[in-house]
Design an enzyme around this catalytic site. Sequence first.
Site, PDB file in Angstrom:
ATOM      1  N   HIS A   1       8.300 -37.088 -25.159  1.00 56.60           N
ATOM      2  CA  HIS A   1       7.596 -38.302 -25.629  1.00 56.60           C
ATOM      3  C   HIS A   1       8.171 -38.827 -26.812  1.00 56.60           C
ATOM      4  O   HIS A   1       8.595 -38.224 -27.848  1.00 56.60           O
ATOM      5  CB  HIS A   1       6.066 -37.789 -25.970  1.00 56.60           C
ATOM      6  CG  HIS A   1       5.336 -37.138 -24.903  1.00 56.60           C
ATOM      7  ND1 HIS A   1       4.405 -38.128 -24.298  1.00 56.60           N
ATOM      8  CD2 HIS A   1       5.390 -36.143 -24.298  1.00 56.60           C
ATOM      9  CE1 HIS A   1       3.933 -37.283 -23.507  1.00 56.60           C
ATOM     10  NE2 HIS A   1       4.349 -36.030 -23.174  1.00 56.60           N
TER      11      HIS A   1
ATOM     12  N   ASP B   1       6.993 -40.626 -28.955  1.00 62.31           N
ATOM     13  CA  ASP B   1       6.101 -40.498 -30.253  1.00 62.31           C
ATOM     14  C   ASP B   1       6.220 -38.915 -30.947  1.00 62.31           C
ATOM     15  O   ASP B   1       5.770 -38.858 -32.109  1.00 62.31           O
ATOM     16  CB  ASP B   1       4.785 -41.235 -30.014  1.00 62.31           C
ATOM     17  CG  ASP B   1       4.163 -40.476 -28.864  1.00 62.31           C
ATOM     18  OD1 ASP B   1       4.505 -39.628 -28.316  1.00 62.31           O
ATOM     19  OD2 ASP B   1       3.082 -40.861 -28.527  1.00 62.31           O
TER      20      ASP B   1
ATOM     21  N   HIS C   1       0.708 -35.461 -16.009  1.00 57.97           N
ATOM     22  CA  HIS C   1       0.308 -34.179 -16.942  1.00 57.97           C
ATOM     23  C   HIS C   1      -0.708 -33.532 -16.223  1.00 57.97           C
ATOM     24  O   HIS C   1      -1.656 -34.151 -16.098  1.00 57.97           O
ATOM     25  CB  HIS C   1       0.087 -34.577 -18.258  1.00 57.97           C
ATOM     26  CG  HIS C   1       1.116 -34.968 -19.196  1.00 57.97           C
ATOM     27  ND1 HIS C   1       1.762 -36.246 -19.335  1.00 57.97           N
ATOM     28  CD2 HIS C   1       1.483 -34.229 -20.202  1.00 57.97           C
ATOM     29  CE1 HIS C   1       2.582 -36.068 -20.319  1.00 57.97           C
ATOM     30  NE2 HIS C   1       2.460 -34.984 -20.870  1.00 57.97           N
TER      31      HIS C   1
ATOM     32  N   GLU D   1      -1.831 -28.067 -17.694  1.00 55.47           N
ATOM     33  CA  GLU D   1      -1.601 -27.756 -18.862  1.00 55.47           C
ATOM     34  C   GLU D   1      -2.835 -27.119 -19.638  1.00 55.47           C
ATOM     35  O   GLU D   1      -2.847 -25.934 -19.866  1.00 55.47           O
ATOM     36  CB  GLU D   1      -0.843 -28.864 -19.559  1.00 55.47           C
ATOM     37  CG  GLU D   1      -0.679 -28.395 -21.162  1.00 55.47           C
ATOM     38  CD  GLU D   1       0.022 -29.801 -21.964  1.00 55.47           C
ATOM     39  OE1 GLU D   1      -0.557 -30.849 -21.804  1.00 55.47           O
ATOM     40  OE2 GLU D   1       0.499 -29.314 -22.975  1.00 55.47           O
TER      41      GLU D   1
HETATM   42 ZN   LIG Z   1       3.912 -34.256 -22.141  1.00 53.85          ZN
END
Ligand SMILES: [Zn+2]
Length: 342
Positions: A17, A19, A199, A202
């Site tokens: 990512h 960010d 995603h 997780e």
């Molecule tokens: Zn991620």
Amino acid sequence: MTEAEARRLPKVELHCHVDGAVRPATLLDLAAKGGITLPATDAESLRPYVQVSPECRTLRDFLTTFETFYPVLEVAGAMERAAFELVEDMAADGVVHLEARFCPALQANDRQSAEDVLRATLAGLEQGARATGISVGAIVCLYRPLSHAVNSELARLAITHADRGVVGVDLAGPEDLPGAPFAEAFEIVREGGLPLTIHAGEAMGPESIVEAVDTLVATRIGHGVALRDDAELAARVADLGVTIECCLTSNLHTGAVASLDEHPFDALRRAGQAVTLNTDDPAVSGITLSHELALAADTWDYGLDDLEQIVLAGADGAFLDEDGQRVLRERVTAGFEAARAR
Ligand SMILES: [Zn+2]
């Protein structure tokens, strides 16, 4: 294997990512430019606020760092610079192909639209690719907490910028918010011909992976830790040829696994699943991709052949056309041959 040894190996990063990859010194510069106050005024003092400690084991502590610096990313030029420096840092770490992801709606405000942010970030990635010679692709993140309208707009932006560096689309954000309701956005992505990574598995269980591969037709899964709880699903995901983007240290820091003994990476690999190593948020976790390779090598006693197979799984799963994947495979193979000759 040491991190320095791993740095000399060619690597493929599929899950990073923008960010979560900003240098502390850059955050300070941007904060000064935007008139934003951060909790410290020099990079070393700022680090504990924007980078988790190696002992971090909860998602809450992990996300607190983002809250500290997130406003800085809205400063004009912030994402372009962050993207450029991310490519620089990855190239310095021996990464030869990087796919960097971001959600441009998160930096949109009354001064810049999501499209402005997207274009600026793409420009930073492109400049980085030209300066370093590594190949770089951008993945646009849809974001679970955003509205249907905004996610559909992000999907459209991804498609219209496919000829300007966007290579795929992701779905990020808290996994307890399902992705299926964003059917219109995913339809736009599919019709536009961009591949999907999602995603899943997780924070949530196998059902999030089922949704990602069956309903949303993702060809890559970010994390996929929950595959450890469902052997049947793991076998099916492997049969589908889905690539799993594993992020070992990130999973420790967010508490997705309590220790690497609990991580399914090695078991999945032995079962023939295409698993890759990635950093997720390298600045927040205080890691490099070389660190992750060295960690895997130490944890599961991997040698160069094992690591080469893992990096090649990344080349095969990369959002590149067949030619691009072949060139990348050759670059990886040549790099490992050179490493064996040393
Ligand atoms: Zn991620």
